[in-house]
Design a protein around this motif. Structure first.
Motif, PDB file in Angstrom:
ATOM      1  N   ALA A   1      50.034  -3.309  68.471  1.00 15.89           N
ATOM      2  CA  ALA A   1      50.046  -2.257  69.507  1.00 15.89           C
ATOM      3  C   ALA A   1      50.140  -0.880  68.855  1.00 15.89           C
ATOM      4  N   THR A   2      49.475  -0.729  67.727  1.00 15.77           N
ATOM      5  CA  THR A   2      49.345   0.607  67.118  1.00 15.77           C
ATOM      6  C   THR A   2      48.155   1.305  67.782  1.00 15.77           C
ATOM      7  N   PRO A   3      47.958   2.600  67.545  1.00 16.44           N
ATOM      8  CA  PRO A   3      46.681   3.214  67.936  1.00 16.44           C
ATOM      9  C   PRO A   3      45.527   2.489  67.233  1.00 16.44           C
TER      10      PRO A   3
ATOM     11  N   VAL B   1      41.841  -9.854  72.437  1.00 19.70           N
ATOM     12  CA  VAL B   1      42.115  -8.431  72.687  1.00 19.70           C
ATOM     13  C   VAL B   1      42.681  -8.282  74.100  1.00 19.70           C
ATOM     14  N   ASN B   2      43.613  -7.350  74.247  1.00 19.78           N
ATOM     15  CA  ASN B   2      44.361  -7.243  75.501  1.00 19.78           C
ATOM     16  C   ASN B   2      43.645  -6.407  76.569  1.00 19.78           C
ATOM     17  N   TYR B   3      42.615  -6.989  77.164  1.00 18.86           N
ATOM     18  CA  TYR B   3      42.066  -6.422  78.402  1.00 18.86           C
ATOM     19  C   TYR B   3      42.689  -7.218  79.540  1.00 18.86           C
TER      20      TYR B   3
ATOM     21  N   GLY C   1      55.396   1.665  70.394  1.00 15.70           N
ATOM     22  CA  GLY C   1      55.312   2.819  71.291  1.00 15.70           C
ATOM     23  C   GLY C   1      55.283   2.352  72.738  1.00 15.70           C
ATOM     24  N   VAL C   2      54.589   3.080  73.576  1.00  8.01           N
ATOM     25  CA  VAL C   2      54.585   2.791  75.008  1.00  8.01           C
ATOM     26  C   VAL C   2      54.160   1.346  75.276  1.00  8.01           C
ATOM     27  N   MET C   3      53.056   0.935  74.679  1.00 10.84           N
ATOM     28  CA  MET C   3      52.517  -0.401  74.971  1.00 10.84           C
ATOM     29  C   MET C   3      53.340  -1.507  74.302  1.00 10.84           C
ATOM     30  N   GLY C   4      53.765  -1.269  73.058  1.00 11.46           N
ATOM     31  CA  GLY C   4      54.591  -2.263  72.367  1.00 11.46           C
ATOM     32  C   GLY C   4      55.868  -2.544  73.149  1.00 11.46           C
TER      33      GLY C   4
ATOM     34  N   TRP D   1      53.343   8.101  82.543  1.00 11.68           N
ATOM     35  CA  TRP D   1      54.022   6.987  81.866  1.00 11.68           C
ATOM     36  C   TRP D   1      53.626   6.875  80.401  1.00 11.68           C
ATOM     37  N   GLN D   2      52.544   7.540  80.020  1.00  8.51           N
ATOM     38  CA  GLN D   2      52.136   7.508  78.605  1.00  8.51           C
ATOM     39  C   GLN D   2      52.396   8.845  77.912  1.00  8.51           C
ATOM     40  N   ALA D   3      53.197   9.705  78.564  1.00  8.70           N
ATOM     41  CA  ALA D   3      53.424  11.042  77.998  1.00  8.70           C
ATOM     42  C   ALA D   3      54.101  10.972  76.630  1.00  8.70           C
ATOM     43  N   GLY D   4      54.860   9.902  76.383  1.00  6.18           N
ATOM     44  CA  GLY D   4      55.560   9.771  75.106  1.00  6.18           C
ATOM     45  C   GLY D   4      54.679   9.235  73.990  1.00  6.18           C
ATOM     46  N   ALA D   5      53.442   8.882  74.294  1.00 10.44           N
ATOM     47  CA  ALA D   5      52.554   8.328  73.252  1.00 10.44           C
ATOM     48  C   ALA D   5      52.176   9.418  72.260  1.00 10.44           C
ATOM     49  N   GLY D   6      51.590   8.996  71.142  1.00 12.06           N
ATOM     50  CA  GLY D   6      51.201   9.949  70.101  1.00 12.06           C
ATOM     51  C   GLY D   6      50.087  10.883  70.567  1.00 12.06           C
ATOM     52  N   ALA D   7      49.870  11.955  69.776  1.00 10.77           N
ATOM     53  CA  ALA D   7      48.842  12.953  70.113  1.00 10.77           C
ATOM     54  C   ALA D   7      47.453  12.330  70.179  1.00 10.77           C
ATOM     55  N   TRP D   8      47.243  11.209  69.465  1.00 13.98           N
ATOM     56  CA  TRP D   8      45.929  10.566  69.408  1.00 13.98           C
ATOM     57  C   TRP D   8      45.359  10.297  70.801  1.00 13.98           C
ATOM     58  N   LEU D   9      46.259  10.029  71.777  1.00 15.50           N
ATOM     59  CA  LEU D   9      45.839   9.592  73.108  1.00 15.50           C
ATOM     60  C   LEU D   9      45.051  10.660  73.864  1.00 15.50           C
TER      61      LEU D   9
ATOM     62  N   ARG E   1      38.096   5.524  76.897  1.00 21.63           N
ATOM     63  CA  ARG E   1      38.507   4.407  76.038  1.00 21.63           C
ATOM     64  C   ARG E   1      39.719   3.685  76.633  1.00 21.63           C
ATOM     65  N   GLU E   2      40.612   4.439  77.255  1.00 20.49           N
ATOM     66  CA  GLU E   2      41.858   3.843  77.729  1.00 20.49           C
ATOM     67  C   GLU E   2      41.728   3.129  79.073  1.00 20.49           C
ATOM     68  N   VAL E   3      40.976   3.698  80.001  1.00 20.35           N
ATOM     69  CA  VAL E   3      40.952   3.162  81.372  1.00 20.35           C
ATOM     70  C   VAL E   3      39.565   2.639  81.759  1.00 20.35           C
TER      71      VAL E   3
ATOM     72  N   TRP F   1      58.027  -4.097  63.869  1.00 21.84           N
ATOM     73  CA  TRP F   1      57.872  -2.997  62.908  1.00 21.84           C
ATOM     74  C   TRP F   1      57.148  -1.837  63.573  1.00 21.84           C
ATOM     75  N   ASP F   2      57.655  -0.635  63.311  1.00 21.31           N
ATOM     76  CA  ASP F   2      56.932   0.585  63.669  1.00 21.31           C
ATOM     77  C   ASP F   2      57.140   1.553  62.522  1.00 21.31           C
ATOM     78  N   GLU F   3      56.079   2.264  62.150  1.00 29.77           N
ATOM     79  CA  GLU F   3      56.208   3.171  60.993  1.00 29.77           C
ATOM     80  C   GLU F   3      57.089   4.374  61.321  1.00 29.77           C
ATOM     81  N   ASN F   4      57.364   4.611  62.603  1.00 32.11           N
ATOM     82  CA  ASN F   4      58.252   5.713  62.993  1.00 32.11           C
ATOM     83  C   ASN F   4      59.689   5.173  63.094  1.00 32.11           C
TER      84      ASN F   4
ATOM     85  N   CYS G   1      45.388  -8.324  69.814  1.00 32.83           N
ATOM     86  CA  CYS G   1      45.281  -6.917  69.417  1.00 32.83           C
ATOM     87  C   CYS G   1      45.067  -6.059  70.666  1.00 32.83           C
ATOM     88  N   GLU G   2      45.629  -4.867  70.637  1.00 31.69           N
ATOM     89  CA  GLU G   2      45.362  -3.934  71.726  1.00 31.69           C
ATOM     90  C   GLU G   2      43.937  -3.414  71.651  1.00 31.69           C
ATOM     91  N   LYS G   3      43.448  -2.967  72.797  1.00 28.78           N
ATOM     92  CA  LYS G   3      42.176  -2.281  72.845  1.00 28.78           C
ATOM     93  C   LYS G   3      42.463  -0.802  72.664  1.00 28.78           C
ATOM     94  N   PRO G   4      41.514   0.072  72.342  1.00 23.28           N
ATOM     95  CA  PRO G   4      40.183  -0.256  71.844  1.00 23.28           C
ATOM     96  C   PRO G   4      40.299  -0.969  70.501  1.00 23.28           C
TER      97      PRO G   4
HETATM   98  N1  LIG Z   1      45.965  -2.940  77.414  1.00 25.18           N
HETATM   99  C1  LIG Z   1      46.434  -1.896  78.066  1.00 25.18           C
HETATM  100  O1  LIG Z   1      46.492  -1.886  79.285  1.00 25.18           O
HETATM  101  C2  LIG Z   1      46.923  -0.705  77.287  1.00 25.18           C
HETATM  102  C3  LIG Z   1      47.695   0.292  77.900  1.00 25.18           C
HETATM  103  C4  LIG Z   1      48.153   1.358  77.115  1.00 25.18           C
HETATM  104  C5  LIG Z   1      47.815   1.425  75.769  1.00 25.18           C
HETATM  105  N2  LIG Z   1      47.035   0.456  75.217  1.00 25.18           N
HETATM  106  C6  LIG Z   1      46.646   0.483  73.783  1.00 25.18           C
HETATM  107  O2  LIG Z   1      47.794   0.157  72.996  1.00 25.18           O
HETATM  108  C7  LIG Z   1      47.733   0.832  71.735  1.00 25.18           C
HETATM  109  C8  LIG Z   1      49.010   1.670  71.569  1.00 25.18           C
HETATM  110  O3  LIG Z   1      49.080   2.608  72.616  1.00 25.18           O
HETATM  111  P1  LIG Z   1      50.460   3.317  72.991  1.00 25.18           P
HETATM  112  O4  LIG Z   1      50.232   4.004  74.278  1.00 25.18           O
HETATM  113  O5  LIG Z   1      51.578   2.343  72.860  1.00 25.18           O
HETATM  114  O6  LIG Z   1      50.555   4.412  71.816  1.00 25.18           O
HETATM  115  P2  LIG Z   1      51.873   5.092  71.220  1.00 25.18           P
HETATM  116  O7  LIG Z   1      51.394   6.309  70.492  1.00 25.18           O
HETATM  117  O8  LIG Z   1      52.893   5.221  72.311  1.00 25.18           O
HETATM  118  O9  LIG Z   1      52.449   4.008  70.211  1.00 25.18           O
HETATM  119  C9  LIG Z   1      51.836   3.640  69.020  1.00 25.18           C
HETATM  120  C10 LIG Z   1      52.942   3.288  68.027  1.00 25.18           C
HETATM  121  O10 LIG Z   1      52.330   2.745  66.859  1.00 25.18           O
HETATM  122  C11 LIG Z   1      53.039   3.243  65.728  1.00 25.18           C
HETATM  123  N3  LIG Z   1      52.138   3.134  64.570  1.00 25.18           N
HETATM  124  C12 LIG Z   1      51.012   3.839  64.317  1.00 25.18           C
HETATM  125  N4  LIG Z   1      50.419   3.392  63.199  1.00 25.18           N
HETATM  126  C13 LIG Z   1      51.182   2.365  62.740  1.00 25.18           C
HETATM  127  C14 LIG Z   1      51.097   1.482  61.617  1.00 25.18           C
HETATM  128  N5  LIG Z   1      50.071   1.545  60.754  1.00 25.18           N
HETATM  129  N6  LIG Z   1      52.077   0.553  61.459  1.00 25.18           N
HETATM  130  C15 LIG Z   1      53.115   0.485  62.324  1.00 25.18           C
HETATM  131  N7  LIG Z   1      53.249   1.289  63.395  1.00 25.18           N
HETATM  132  C16 LIG Z   1      52.291   2.201  63.612  1.00 25.18           C
HETATM  133  C17 LIG Z   1      53.430   4.667  66.095  1.00 25.18           C
HETATM  134  O11 LIG Z   1      54.531   5.119  65.342  1.00 25.18           O
HETATM  135  C18 LIG Z   1      53.757   4.502  67.589  1.00 25.18           C
HETATM  136  O12 LIG Z   1      55.131   4.251  67.812  1.00 25.18           O
HETATM  137  C19 LIG Z   1      46.455   1.672  71.768  1.00 25.18           C
HETATM  138  O13 LIG Z   1      45.403   0.989  71.149  1.00 25.18           O
HETATM  139  C20 LIG Z   1      46.196   1.836  73.270  1.00 25.18           C
HETATM  140  O14 LIG Z   1      44.848   2.083  73.553  1.00 25.18           O
HETATM  141  C21 LIG Z   1      46.608  -0.594  75.938  1.00 25.18           C
END
Ligand SMILES: NC(=O)c1ccc[n+]([C@@H]2O[C@H](COP(=O)([O-])OP(=O)(O)OC[C@H]3O[C@@H](n4cnc5c(N)ncnc54)[C@H](O)[C@@H]3O)[C@@H](O)[C@H]2O)c1
Length: 323
Positions: free
Chosen positions: A69-71, A118-120, A9-12, A162-170, A180-182, A31-34, A91-94
């Motif tokens: 970089a999953t949720p 963890v990516n802080y 997603g956005v972060m990956g 910039w994160q508008a395309g992320a999943g509803a979880w955000l 949790r995010e900032v 790999w992404d499940e979507n 691993c991404e945070k949280p």
């Molecule tokens: N370190 C930073 O500065 C920073 C910035 C933004 C986001 N993040 C973190 O990065 C993570 C992802 O955030 P995002 O904004 O990219 O979210 P996102 O919703 O844009 O992307 C998440 C992706 O993970 C995929 N996914 C979900 N479960 C999965 C699974 N079990 N296997 C494979 N794919 C799976 C979804 O399909 C989606 O494409 C979160 O933990 C977020 O908090 C960190």
């Protein structure tokens, strides 16, 4: 070094762009499940190869590390699978949604000397380095005694554009929200310099729907005996802003706009450590070097899982509210 990425997603995608052309770290499997997200990444990076599942990616021969970089929900289970396969994990945070599973994972990391971080991103920043020199363990206190820390965050919208395309979880209370995010990045900096923080008082405003994430947080913490004031809120008519001010008897250090740093000694002019964008680029380069060291099993400055869990515990305590 061959890296697999789960979650595109956005972060990956940001990490794929950051790693493109890196001298040592090369993403080979993704790999992404979507399926649509996966197809988009492959179209953008034709040399990448897709796995058929997260499990298959982790089992791929020749891989050295996994970037997750999953949720937050799947972070710990994917990490455990990666350890089973002998991989190092960034691993991404949280870190998690399950503290018990995270504790068990941290015990395993310590017992088996697993490589995990963890990516802080502020871990590799000039701002943190300045703060440690001024106020960290062993500091000669060039700014005098620390009197207080304040963290001010303003968002014109959540999620940010910039994160508008992320999943509803955000934007949901269960896993997302700006604390949790900032805020977590600044709590990481706070605790890295001063040690664990305790919540003295916290007020959190949530929307009435019972689902949406927080809209405003006002809190007082104490870390290393120093008072910490937090004010974070959505204010639709203002540009996004983040500041962390460290106020001492003989001067101040301010982190601003993530990687920007200024410091001022009493009676002197404000001194900038460089423009925020240049400092950000330097920090990112530095972070990749530390990731590379972590993959080699060498020492590095990236936060470990225990440090990330300590940050998350403070964030969850703030979100729980305290009168
Ligand atoms: N370190 C930073 O500065 C920073 C910035 C933004 C986001 N993040 C973190 O990065 C993570 C992802 O955030 P995002 O904004 O990219 O979210 P996102 O919703 O844009 O992307 C998440 C992706 O993970 C995929 N996914 C979900 N479960 C999965 C699974 N079990 N296997 C494979 N794919 C799976 C979804 O399909 C989606 O494409 C979160 O933990 C977020 O908090 C960190």
């Amino acid at each position: 070094m061959s890296i697999g990425v789960v979650g595109l997603g956005v972060m990956g995608q940001r990490m794929l762009a950051r790693l493109a052309g890196h001298a040592r770290l090369r993403v080979t499997r993704v790999w992404d499940e979507n399926p649509a997200v996966l197809a988009q990444a492959l179209a953008h990076y034709p040399l990448l190869r897709a796995a058929t599942s997260a499990e298959a990616l982790i089992q791929e021969p020749g891989l050295h590390g996994l970037y997750i970089a999953t949720p937050p929900g799947p972070h710990i289970a994917l990490t455990e699978q990666a350890f089973d396969a002998g991989l190092a994990v960034l691993c991404e945070k949280p870190l998690t949604t399950d503290f018990a599973a995270a504790h068990a994972c941290i015990e395993r990391i310590e017992r088996e000397r697993q490589r995990a971080a963890v990516n802080y991103s502020l871990a590799s920043s000039t701002g943190l380095a300045q703060l440690q020199l001024a106020f960290g363990a062993g500091s000669r206190r060039p700014m005098g005694a620390l009197h207080g820390v304040s963290i001010d965050l303003r968002f014109s919208a959540w999620p940010r554009p910039w994160q508008a395309g992320a999943g509803a979880w955000l934007s949901q209370r269960a896993e997302g929200g700006f604390s949790r995010e900032v805020l977590s990045h600044f709590i990481f900096v706070l605790q890295r310099v001063l040690g664990p923080a305790r919540v003295v008082r916290s007020t959190v405003d949530y929307p009435a729907d019972g689902v949406g994430s927080e809209q405003a947080v006002e809190a007082e913490l104490v870390a290393g005996g120093v008072p910490v004031a937090i004010s974070a809120r959505l204010e639709g008519d203002r540009a996004d802003d983040n500041r962390m001010l460290w106020h001492a008897s003989e001067g101040e250090i301010e982190l601003r706009d993530w990687f920007g740093v200024t410091q001022q000694r009493q009676g002197e002019r404000v001194q900038s450590m460089g423009d925020a964008e240049t400092l950000r680029m330097n920090g990112m380069t530095d972070q990749l070097s530390h990731w590379s060291a972590m993959l080699d099993g060498h020492s590095h400055s990236l936060p470990g899982f225990a440090e990330a869990l300590a940050v998350q515990k403070t964030i969850e305590a703030v979100l729980a509210g305290k009168a």
